[in-house]
Design an enzyme around this catalytic site. Structure first.
Site, PDB file in Angstrom:
ATOM      1  N   GLY A 247       0.819  -1.205   0.000  1.00 59.28           N
ATOM      2  CA  GLY A 247       0.000   0.000   0.000  1.00 59.28           C
ATOM      3  C   GLY A 247       0.852   1.252   0.000  1.00 59.28           C
ATOM      4  O   GLY A 247       0.754   2.088  -0.868  1.00 59.28           O
ATOM      5  N   ARG A 622      11.167  -1.029  21.641  1.00 57.62           N
ATOM      6  CA  ARG A 622      11.311  -2.487  21.628  1.00 57.62           C
ATOM      7  C   ARG A 622      10.952  -3.020  20.242  1.00 57.62           C
ATOM      8  O   ARG A 622       9.927  -2.641  19.667  1.00 57.62           O
ATOM      9  CB  ARG A 622      10.403  -3.094  22.694  1.00 57.62           C
ATOM     10  CG  ARG A 622      10.340  -4.604  22.645  1.00 57.62           C
ATOM     11  CD  ARG A 622       9.522  -5.138  23.800  1.00 57.62           C
ATOM     12  NE  ARG A 622      10.306  -5.131  25.041  1.00 57.62           N
ATOM     13  CZ  ARG A 622       9.785  -5.069  26.264  1.00 57.62           C
ATOM     14  NH1 ARG A 622       8.480  -4.957  26.408  1.00 57.62           N
ATOM     15  NH2 ARG A 622      10.559  -5.082  27.314  1.00 57.62           N
ATOM     16  N   GLN A 632      11.129  -4.573   7.279  1.00 56.62           N
ATOM     17  CA  GLN A 632      10.550  -3.251   7.073  1.00 56.62           C
ATOM     18  C   GLN A 632      11.634  -2.226   6.749  1.00 56.62           C
ATOM     19  O   GLN A 632      11.481  -1.385   5.877  1.00 56.62           O
ATOM     20  CB  GLN A 632       9.799  -2.807   8.333  1.00 56.62           C
ATOM     21  CG  GLN A 632       8.485  -3.500   8.520  1.00 56.62           C
ATOM     22  CD  GLN A 632       7.518  -3.113   7.427  1.00 56.62           C
ATOM     23  OE1 GLN A 632       7.037  -2.000   7.383  1.00 56.62           O
ATOM     24  NE2 GLN A 632       7.271  -4.025   6.515  1.00 56.62           N
ATOM     25  N   LYS A 695       7.900   1.154  19.337  1.00 61.02           N
ATOM     26  CA  LYS A 695       7.508   2.284  18.498  1.00 61.02           C
ATOM     27  C   LYS A 695       7.371   1.789  17.066  1.00 61.02           C
ATOM     28  O   LYS A 695       7.630   0.628  16.754  1.00 61.02           O
ATOM     29  CB  LYS A 695       8.542   3.411  18.610  1.00 61.02           C
ATOM     30  CG  LYS A 695       8.495   4.103  19.989  1.00 61.02           C
ATOM     31  CD  LYS A 695       9.312   5.381  20.072  1.00 61.02           C
ATOM     32  CE  LYS A 695      10.764   5.120  20.294  1.00 61.02           C
ATOM     33  NZ  LYS A 695      11.472   6.268  20.933  1.00 61.02           N
ATOM     34  N   GLU A 699       8.448   2.926   8.580  1.00 59.70           N
ATOM     35  CA  GLU A 699       8.810   4.000   7.659  1.00 59.70           C
ATOM     36  C   GLU A 699      10.179   4.603   7.946  1.00 59.70           C
ATOM     37  O   GLU A 699      10.731   5.318   7.121  1.00 59.70           O
ATOM     38  CB  GLU A 699       7.731   5.097   7.691  1.00 59.70           C
ATOM     39  CG  GLU A 699       6.380   4.527   7.311  1.00 59.70           C
ATOM     40  CD  GLU A 699       5.263   5.545   7.214  1.00 59.70           C
ATOM     41  OE1 GLU A 699       4.275   5.263   6.541  1.00 59.70           O
ATOM     42  OE2 GLU A 699       5.355   6.624   7.835  1.00 59.70           O
TER      43      GLU A 699
END
Lengths: 738, 208, 316
Positions: A247, A622, A632, A695, A699
């Site tokens: 996406g 963490r 990612q 967190k 991105e």
């Protein structure tokens, strides 16, 4: 559950499952091609007809006539829907442009018609038999021209743009007085998400009830926007999206495929599926808007910043918003005197909107070149310059608003050490390897941490199987897996004993996937529901919920224990809760940090640029699953290489469209562009971010990496390119000037 | 920039579906096509994953759409439909091709292997297992194409087919750079490349 | 995609007969470009003649000491052929630098020659394009033309030919063998096979309607050092900005042909007389008369530098 004070020790801290690099629980489905995506729902809509969209071939104007007769006569055609027979529709608040044109056309390839036919081939063919006449009107397509009339945008807190401008101290005065000044302008082009799965939807009506299987990141938003667009009650809409083929922001909101399938299904009286053709995606859907950014930094010879200013111009359709490219500059570096500003021009290009790390991604592409240029002026190592300007509190708010946890310096040092940064020559063009000029570059990574309200339901059955249901989505981020890990940790069961159900609006509303908030927020929602389920189980066992230990499929208190399966019984037990983040994000600046290091080669003759090595160190609280988190980051780094070296949606300023609208014309990195990537996470827990002390990380990896590439290219060949993408023609032009 | 590059009136005529096609392709426009008759069809016998299936499809049906929409084997993905992404990669007689750029009718009698034929969730092909172990995917949409492509690619490498990066055309080496070049027809926008190379290397015995 | 009828033929004679019967028909082999264009209705043949099973998939040595490459030899097989690797390495290299492994497995020798331009305006049926819609105008002249031609262009069209293989074929002085629908055969030198756009950019090759390529013939090997250097933004799976095919001999003589610069593979035999004077002398002669735009002017510099890189590589 409210999360309004720092987390204390909780069952997650046991880290028996959370924090482990376990394989994705959906991996076997994805690798065998058996995970069902939105266009593949033969299981639930076996008789779906095929819809195909005809897009507008002008950028701005009006439809003056529409002749669908030939299309209707075409073999296999069941229905043709245009604005003339679509029924009453409204524009959802979240959409800048309407999903169906007519009579007004707002952008190129805006959907004009939907043809439904028995087969895909028939629908595609018939769509092109529609005769459309347009009266085109002049539009604005050139950002460089349009910025002359750019305006200060209205604040839009929903889009992370609560303040267009900020100012602290006396920027102008301090900059003027600074002994070392940098004042440069950088540009980033329009970019496209280019996720691999085209936007796709299967829609079915049963009476007034609508079910939509669609590829969408934000289920609750999809329901809301469909409700607003179709003017139907929320109870009548169900949205299902268990697998999403990427996406990156493009699927945050429903798009024309969904509306086309829905209208087509209503007209045809049977389920209809629609996928955007790849060539349509570039102009029909959203893109990351181009920016023009001016950065001014003033400091003394010691490199300590006295004044920092960042202004960004971008464009969008009327009613749209700015690319918030200056936002990170409010938080990243120290400096008493500061200013940031965003200005928004009207452009009649397709709708600009969020793409992976909106704001920071293009903003750091500029800011982190500026820092490299400043380091060179100062003759200070770029890593050291950033260390000198570290700040442990929000530099606009002052020490009263500290960072919840900030270890940028740790990232810089760790990354530099792993990469061998000390071998870099500060003078460009000094290292040669055969035909390659070789250079090293680095940049800081920064992405704000956002937390969103998120709910989940967790149940346990008589076999001890824990089932989590939430409308959270997995867009490749690993949501299925980190949610399973969270539930397994909380309930004291093996991860194999957890079933995760996602992406269905009949489940509790989650944070959804966007803004790198999904993993942390949705897992926290699952945590909250698990706390409730633990209480229910403890009570049923007659144990004190506060001291009961969940382990090995059992609940224990002192020397007493019971299996969860027994306690669940035939009826099972379930609990639902919502995590709500309150206050801590105000009291503390919450951000994620990192440092990128890149080795680039520039061919000494041709100026071809290739990334040879890349690595980085990252701090994001963490890490719930180091394997999927690393993915990612490497994925975002890869997208950042594309942004640095090749990605540009080229605006044809006459026709008002992105002209390179396919995947041959809009180049994204391929295997051969990407070397092995060395990624390390700092060992960090952030008790102010969530009960999981995690967190976002989805991105962070794209933030700054483009500038690291740019800086490596400069270090390799001595040409400073400030207009992305950095392509060989710009290198050759730079050499010609020397 | 000249805003009136194309006069509005002319643009009005040019734009749109058939209006354009008429100008573009005078010899064979929509007028020549049978409008009320069903489109021509073709019958093709495909041996897919060891099973013979006979399909009667519109001649325009690509192998990809025949697999996905007629055989309901949706493992092969449609990412671009123009040979620009590789998500549709399948093996035909053991060779990897883009199934979006070939017609089903052209494959009468051919043996086709899709991702479903390589392995199943309870019986993974070594490449599938390695992709899971190395997290060589994210959204999963390019994954079946990557895996089918890797299977075909390793066979090509074994057969001595050279590549763009082979220093010696007569002796291509099994290196990571070779694999990167040979897999470049499979785009992964999630950017799992680094992990894909590790998975393939493990299965294919490739040196770093 | 418009509806079409489909037939499979088994012999070149059947193919010819089918073409005679159906003047608007197109032959389909690999299909990797034709179907791409048909999906966008840039190509709208009412009838397809599937020639994949004609048996034209062999590479045979010719009496002259060259190779006759069947029209249907797939790009992968041609690049990997032992004789091609050994004696025509520039052809092998050119093929391997093009497209992707999957596409090369399907694309044929003849089809590769017949690829159509990747100009974005040609690819968008809503845009004026003289190549796609004669007389509608050229959108590229004042549009996005960074990748487009600087040599042999006209006011009607500045498209480039996208093939890498064709550049090597031009370098090697290949001959294209064909059969007309009426059975006549002919051999077309590669130099005159592709046309310049002139006022008829929609006519791209010397082929007559219904004429079928049966083989591409390579003359005897040239010896020397074979290099194909392709320059592009992305490391792979991208069309050339500039490419150079070269065969360089030890005595300083040699040949060079260029891709990415023109509507056809670009080779200036007269310029090759200057090989001994070095890349700049050759490039100056090749690039004489270049007409550039602000976006693609870099190609003159790049072509010269790429040729220089080829010379360096040959020396190494």
């Amino acid at each position: 559950m409210k999360f309004d004070s720092p987390a204390t020790t909780n069952p997650i801290d046991r880290l028996k499952v959370v924090g482990k690099p376990i394989d994705r629980i959906d991996g076997k489905l994805k690798t065998t091609g058996t995970a069902p995506y939105a266009y593949e729902r033969n299981d639930v809509a076996p008789n779906a007809a095929y819809g195909y969209i005809l897009g507008a071939s002008i950028a701005k104007g009006r439809i003056t006539s529409l002749d669908v007769s030939a299309a209707k006569r075409a073999p296999g055609v069941i229905a043709v829907v245009t604005y003339q027979n679509a029924g009453k529709l409204a524009k959802a608040k979240a959409h800048t442009a309407r999903l169906l044109a007519g009579p007004e056309v707002q952008h190129f390839d805006q959907a004009v018609a939907i043809v439904v036919a028995e087969t895909f081939e028939q629908a595609r063919d018939a769509s092109r038999r529609i005769k459309v006449r347009y009266a085109a009107t002049k539009g604005a397509y050139d950002l460089a021209v349009a910025i002359k009339t750019a305006q200060k945008p209205a604040p839009n807190p929903d889009a992370g743009a609560d303040k267009p401008d900020t100012a602290v101290g006396d920027f102008a005065g301090a900059f003027a007085k600074a002994s070392v000044q940098l004042d440069e302008t950088y540009t980033t082009p329009d970019q496209c998400h280019a996720m691999m799965e085209p936007h796709a939807t299967t829609a079915a009506w049963e009476g007034d009830k609508l079910t939509v299987w669609t590829s969408n990141q934000m289920i609750a938003w999809a329901v809301r926007d469909l409700t607003e667009t179709l003017l139907i009650p929320k109870e009548n809409v169900r949205v299902i999206s268990p697998y999403i083929g990427g996406g990156f922001g493009s699927k945050l909101w429903i798009r024309a495929d969904a509306l086309a399938a829905i209208l087509g299904a209503r007209a045809a009286g049977r389920p209809v599926k629609v996928a955007l053709a790849r060539t349509q995606i570039f102009n029909n859907t959203t893109h990351r808007p181009a920016t023009i950014q001016r950065i001014r930094i003033g400091c003394g010879p010691d490199g300590r910043i006295a004044a920092i200013g960042h202004e960004s111009w971008s464009g969008d359709l009327p009613g749209g918003g700015p690319e918030t490219a200056a936002n990170q500059t409010r938080l990243l570096y120290a400096g008493e005197n500061r200013m940031t500003a965003h200005r928004l021009a009207v452009l009649d290009l397709p709708e600009g909107n969020a793409m992976r790390a909106p704001g920071e991604a293009p903003g750091l592409m500029a800011l982190e070149i500026a820092m490299d240029e400043l380091a060179e002026k100062l003759k200070i190592d770029p890593v050291e310059l950033r260390i000198r300007n570290d700040v442990q509190y929000d530099p606009e708010a002052g020490p009263k608003r500290p960072f919840s946890h900030r270890d940028l310096i740790g990232c810089l040092r760790t990354g530099a050490q792993r990469f061998g940064w000390d071998k870099r020559s500060a003078t460009p063009g000094r290292v040669r390897d055969g035909r390659w000029l070789v250079g090293l570059g680095m940049a800081a990574a920064f992405r704000n941490n956002i937390s969103m309200t998120s709910a989940a339901r967790v149940g346990i059955d008589r076999k001890g199987v824990v089932t989590v249901a939430t409308d959270m989505t997995d867009i490749g981020t690993g949501s299925y897996t980190v949610i399973a890990q969270t539930a397994a940790e909380m309930m004291g069961v093996d991860v194999e004993k957890v079933v995760v159900l996602l992406g269905d609006s009949s489940f509790p509303a989650s944070s959804g996937s966007g803004g790198q908030w999904g993993g942390n927020s949705a897992s926290s929602g699952v945590y909250a529901a698990c706390v409730k389920l633990r209480e229910a189980l403890a009570r049923k066992a007659g144990f004190d919920p506060a001291t009961a230990v969940f382990d090995d499929g059992k609940i224990r208190s002192g020397n007493k224990s019971a299996t969860l399966a027994e306690l669940a019984g035939d009826a099972g037990l379930s609990a639902e809760d919502t995590i709500e983040f309150e206050g801590l994000d105000k009291a503390y600046a919450q951000s994620t940090f990192g440092a990128h290091f890149v080795e680039a080669g520039v061919d000494a003759q041709t100026g071809e640029i290739r990334v040879r090595r890349m690595g980085g160190a990252f701090a994001a609280g963490r890490i719930l699953n180091p394997k999927s988190a690393r993915s990612q980051v490497i994925g975002a780094m890869t997208m950042g290489v594309g942004a640095a070296l090749m990605e540009e949606a080229v605006v044809d300023k006459r026709y008002g469209c992105f002209i390179n609208h396919d995947m041959a014309g809009y180049e994204v990195p391929v295997h051969a562009d990407i070397p092995h990537q060395d990624v390390v996470f700092l060992d960090e827990v952030d008790d102010k971010s969530s009960p999981l002390k995690a967190k976002g990380v989805g991105e962070l990896g794209i933030c700054g990496v483009g500038a690291a590439v740019a800086n490596a290219v400069y270090n390799a060949c001595g040409v400073r390119v400030r207009e992305y993408p950095i392509t060989l023609d710009k290198i050759l032009a730079g050499w010609a000037k020397v | 920039m000249d805003e009136d590059f194309i006069p509005v009136s002319r643009r009005g005529i040019l734009a749109g579906g058939v209006a354009t096609a008429t100008i573009a392709t005078a010899p064979a426009s929509a007028q020549d096509s049978p409008q009320d008759r069903p489109p021509p069809s073709a019958t093709t016998r495909l041996k897919v994953n060891g099973r013979t299936m006979t399909l009667t499809v519109d001649t325009r049906t690509t192998l990809l759409d025949a697999l996905r929409e007629h055989a309901h084997l949706t493992g092969a993905k449609k990412g671009c439909d123009h040979g620009q992404c590789g998500a549709c990669t399948v093996l035909v007689a053991g060779r990897r091709i883009n199934s979006c750029l070939t017609l089903a009718a052209m494959h009468d009698g051919d043996e086709i292997t899709t991702i479903e034929g390589l392995g199943r969730p309870d019986d993974l092909h070594p490449l599938q297992a390695a992709f899971v172990a190395h997290d060589s995917y994210q959204c999963g949409y390019c994954t079946p194409g990557q895996i089918c492509s890797a299977a075909g690619m390793l066979a090509e490498l074994k057969a001595g087919v050279p590549s763009h990066v082979s220093a010696d055309l007569d002796d291509p080496r099994a290196t990571a750079d070779e694999v990167r070049e040979r897999m470049s027809g499979n785009i992964c926008r999630c950017g799992a490349y680094s992990n894909i190379i590790e998975a393939i290397s493990e299965v294919g015995g490739i040196k770093a | 995609m418009k509806p079409f009828t489909y037939e499979r033929v088994a012999t070149p004679a059947e193919a010819a007969a089918a073409a005679l019967k159906n003047p608007k028909a197109r032959f389909i082999a690999g299909g990797t470009n034709l179907l791409d264009l048909m999906k966008l209705e840039i190509e709208v043949p009412p009838h397809l003649i599937d020639i994949n099973r004609l048996g034209l998939d062999k590479i045979k040595e010719t009496d002259q000491g060259g190779l006759r490459i069947g029209a249907l030899v797939r790009n992968t097989d041609l690049a990997a052929d032992r004789r091609v690797r050994k004696d025509y390495a520039v052809l092998s290299r050119a093929l391997l630098s093009g497209a992707s492994g999957q596409l090369r497995n399907k694309a044929t020798t003849a089809g590769n020659l017949l690829q159509r331009t990747r100009c974005p305006y040609f690819y968008d049926p809503t845009m004026p394009c003289n190549k796609r819609a004669p007389g509608s105008g050229c959108s590229a002249l004042q549009g996005f033309n960074r990748n487009l031609a600087i040599l042999g262009t006209s006011d009607q069209c500045i498209a480039t030919h996208p093939s890498d293989m064709a550049v090597a074929m031009r370098l090697l002085d290949a001959t294209v063998e064909t059969v007309h629908a009426d059975g006549r055969t002919r051999a077309i030198p590669i130099a005159s096979f592709h046309r310049l756009p002139g006022t008829t950019p929609h006519i791209e090759t010397d082929l007559a309607p219904g004429e079928l390529i049966t083989a591409v013939v390579l003359p005897p090997p040239l010896g020397g050092t074979h290099i194909y250097r392709k320059v592009r933004d992305r490391a792979s799976y991208a069309f050339a900005l500039v490419s150079v095919a070269a065969v360089l001999q030890r005595d300083g003589t040699g040949r060079a042909a260029f891709g990415g610069l023109a509507h056809k593979p670009w080779r200036v035999e007269a310029a090759e007389a200057r090989m001994a004077q070095g890349p700049k002398a050759v490039a100056d002669a090749v690039l004489a008369g270049a007409r550039t735009t602000p976006q693609n002017a870099f190609k003159t510099v790049l072509a010269e530098r790429t040729l220089a890189a080829v010379f360096e590589q040959a020396r190494a």
